[in-house]
Design a protein around this motif. Sequence first.
Motif, PDB file in Angstrom:
ATOM      1  N   GLU A 114      39.403  12.248 -14.008  1.00 47.87           N
ATOM      2  CA  GLU A 114      38.030  12.731 -14.152  1.00 47.87           C
ATOM      3  C   GLU A 114      37.806  13.984 -13.322  1.00 47.87           C
ATOM      4  N   THR A 115      37.080  14.937 -13.906  1.00 50.33           N
ATOM      5  CA  THR A 115      36.754  16.188 -13.228  1.00 50.33           C
ATOM      6  C   THR A 115      35.520  16.777 -13.907  1.00 50.33           C
ATOM      7  N   ILE A 116      35.202  18.023 -13.581  1.00 49.28           N
ATOM      8  CA  ILE A 116      34.172  18.746 -14.319  1.00 49.28           C
ATOM      9  C   ILE A 116      34.746  20.086 -14.748  1.00 49.28           C
ATOM     10  N   ASP A 117      34.036  20.792 -15.596  1.00 44.21           N
ATOM     11  CA  ASP A 117      34.442  22.131 -16.009  1.00 44.21           C
ATOM     12  C   ASP A 117      33.941  23.127 -14.966  1.00 44.21           C
ATOM     13  N   PHE A 118      34.838  23.585 -14.106  1.00 40.03           N
ATOM     14  CA  PHE A 118      34.442  24.470 -13.008  1.00 40.03           C
ATOM     15  C   PHE A 118      34.121  25.890 -13.467  1.00 40.03           C
ATOM     16  N   SER A 119      34.282  26.169 -14.764  1.00 37.72           N
ATOM     17  CA  SER A 119      33.842  27.470 -15.285  1.00 37.72           C
ATOM     18  C   SER A 119      32.407  27.411 -15.802  1.00 37.72           C
ATOM     19  N   ASP A 120      31.814  26.233 -15.789  1.00 36.53           N
ATOM     20  CA  ASP A 120      30.448  26.032 -16.273  1.00 36.53           C
ATOM     21  C   ASP A 120      29.493  26.017 -15.075  1.00 36.53           C
TER      22      ASP A 120
ATOM     23  N   PHE B 260      34.650  10.068  -8.726  1.00 35.48           N
ATOM     24  CA  PHE B 260      33.584  10.323  -9.680  1.00 35.48           C
ATOM     25  C   PHE B 260      32.773   9.075 -10.010  1.00 35.48           C
ATOM     26  N   GLU B 261      33.379   7.903  -9.892  1.00 41.02           N
ATOM     27  CA  GLU B 261      32.613   6.673 -10.091  1.00 41.02           C
ATOM     28  C   GLU B 261      31.536   6.548  -9.011  1.00 41.02           C
ATOM     29  N   PHE B 262      31.910   6.856  -7.792  1.00 43.37           N
ATOM     30  CA  PHE B 262      30.967   6.837  -6.668  1.00 43.37           C
ATOM     31  C   PHE B 262      29.871   7.891  -6.860  1.00 43.37           C
ATOM     32  N   LEU B 263      30.278   9.102  -7.276  1.00 41.47           N
ATOM     33  CA  LEU B 263      29.295  10.167  -7.495  1.00 41.47           C
ATOM     34  C   LEU B 263      28.322   9.815  -8.613  1.00 41.47           C
TER      35      LEU B 263
ATOM     36  N   LYS C 235      25.198  19.092  -6.274  1.00 43.06           N
ATOM     37  CA  LYS C 235      24.059  18.203  -6.015  1.00 43.06           C
ATOM     38  C   LYS C 235      24.537  16.764  -5.817  1.00 43.06           C
ATOM     39  N   ALA C 236      25.497  16.359  -6.627  1.00 48.08           N
ATOM     40  CA  ALA C 236      26.032  14.998  -6.517  1.00 48.08           C
ATOM     41  C   ALA C 236      26.715  14.782  -5.168  1.00 48.08           C
ATOM     42  N   LEU C 237      27.509  15.763  -4.731  1.00 45.90           N
ATOM     43  CA  LEU C 237      28.175  15.657  -3.431  1.00 45.90           C
ATOM     44  C   LEU C 237      27.156  15.565  -2.297  1.00 45.90           C
ATOM     45  N   LEU C 238      26.110  16.394  -2.386  1.00 49.96           N
ATOM     46  CA  LEU C 238      25.090  16.393  -1.331  1.00 49.96           C
ATOM     47  C   LEU C 238      24.333  15.070  -1.280  1.00 49.96           C
ATOM     48  N   MET C 239      24.004  14.534  -2.433  1.00 48.53           N
ATOM     49  CA  MET C 239      23.287  13.258  -2.491  1.00 48.53           C
ATOM     50  C   MET C 239      24.170  12.111  -2.000  1.00 48.53           C
ATOM     51  N   ALA C 240      25.403  12.064  -2.503  1.00 49.15           N
ATOM     52  CA  ALA C 240      26.287  10.933  -2.229  1.00 49.15           C
ATOM     53  C   ALA C 240      26.794  10.904  -0.789  1.00 49.15           C
ATOM     54  N   HIS C 241      27.090  12.088  -0.244  1.00 51.83           N
ATOM     55  CA  HIS C 241      27.765  12.128   1.061  1.00 51.83           C
ATOM     56  C   HIS C 241      26.903  12.624   2.214  1.00 51.83           C
ATOM     57  N   TYR C 242      25.812  13.325   1.916  1.00 49.52           N
ATOM     58  CA  TYR C 242      25.031  13.950   2.994  1.00 49.52           C
ATOM     59  C   TYR C 242      23.537  13.610   2.943  1.00 49.52           C
TER      60      TYR C 242
ATOM     61  N   PRO D  32      22.807  11.935 -12.948  1.00 46.63           N
ATOM     62  CA  PRO D  32      22.852  13.116 -13.825  1.00 46.63           C
ATOM     63  C   PRO D  32      24.224  13.780 -13.934  1.00 46.63           C
ATOM     64  N   ILE D  33      25.122  13.516 -12.961  1.00 49.05           N
ATOM     65  CA  ILE D  33      26.444  14.154 -13.026  1.00 49.05           C
ATOM     66  C   ILE D  33      27.274  13.583 -14.179  1.00 49.05           C
ATOM     67  N   SER D  34      26.913  12.409 -14.661  1.00 53.08           N
ATOM     68  CA  SER D  34      27.709  11.719 -15.684  1.00 53.08           C
ATOM     69  C   SER D  34      27.957  12.571 -16.919  1.00 53.08           C
ATOM     70  N   GLU D  35      26.931  13.305 -17.364  1.00 52.80           N
ATOM     71  CA  GLU D  35      27.086  14.078 -18.599  1.00 52.80           C
ATOM     72  C   GLU D  35      28.023  15.276 -18.446  1.00 52.80           C
ATOM     73  N   PHE D  36      28.398  15.625 -17.201  1.00 54.49           N
ATOM     74  CA  PHE D  36      29.275  16.775 -16.976  1.00 54.49           C
ATOM     75  C   PHE D  36      30.712  16.377 -16.639  1.00 54.49           C
ATOM     76  N   VAL D  37      30.938  15.081 -16.489  1.00 55.72           N
ATOM     77  CA  VAL D  37      32.285  14.619 -16.144  1.00 55.72           C
ATOM     78  C   VAL D  37      33.159  14.599 -17.393  1.00 55.72           C
TER      79      VAL D  37
END
Length: 289
Positions: free
Chosen positions: A40-46, A19-22, A55-62, A28-33
């Motif tokens: 560290e994780t996110i709320d997967f029900s949200d 999550f530090e890398f993301l 979006k963070a995964l796509l930006m960071a890795h792809y 923008p992912i920071s406010e959801f961590v």
Amino acid sequence: MEDKKGLHENNKHKNGYDFEFLKAKYPPISEFVIKKFEKETIDFSDPVAVKEFNKALLMAHYQIKDWNFPDENLCPPIPGRVDYIHHLADLIADKSVQESTEITVLDIGTGASCIYPLLGASAYNWNFVAVDIDLDSLDYAQDIIDDNQLDAKITLRQQFNESNVLKGITQEDDAFSVTMCNPPFYKSAEEARGANRRKSRNLGNNTVRNFAGNHNELWYIGGEKAFLHTYLYESSLQPKLSNWFTSLVSKKENVKSLQDSAKKLGVQEFKVIPMSQGNKVTRIVCWRF
């Protein structure tokens, strides 16, 4: 009991998420961590958090910097989607199949997110023809393609008949290395709503599908089984269209009936590739003539 292997060995997400890398790559992912059990994780029900996480995964890795589409459209989980891509890479790495270094993939039902072409172009530099029945979804997909300068890699086509899979969308000079598809699961809107209610209860969320999805993404008359058999039959009418025809199959019981029909239709090779992520088990069914 099916084999649960976990994510593909080439999957960047097989060991979890940094999550530090993301956060560094996509602030923008920071406010959801959130912190859960000191991790560290996110709320997967949200649903908002889930979309921002992807979006963070796509930006960071792809290197996909813009990925915008309506909230009612299916928001695909990136780790599972890219797993399909990696398994297809193994499938077409067979020298007897791969006649050239130029790989072109047909993606059936690409959706507004255009997720498989984005991942395949990024991870393997593949070319894609991506098809959908919904014109609005294709418009959003084209915007994503344009925003990420992928026009040379991804071409969109519209399917005008919701009963067809391959029929009506192929052209005379088409020659694909592989076709891929994530078929609708459900037989009707009511079946989809019932599944959503169960999933929401399991996630502790009583309001909305956390991965969304509009009607053509979620159901097909007759459900997954009917869709797969239509796909198989139409592939038998164009056996040279693709070296391999493939599809995700969520219901294990649908594999046997598809295999039985494949034999009758002259399929020369039929494979089942197991896939799993967490407790979710699925499989890719592959056939060629």
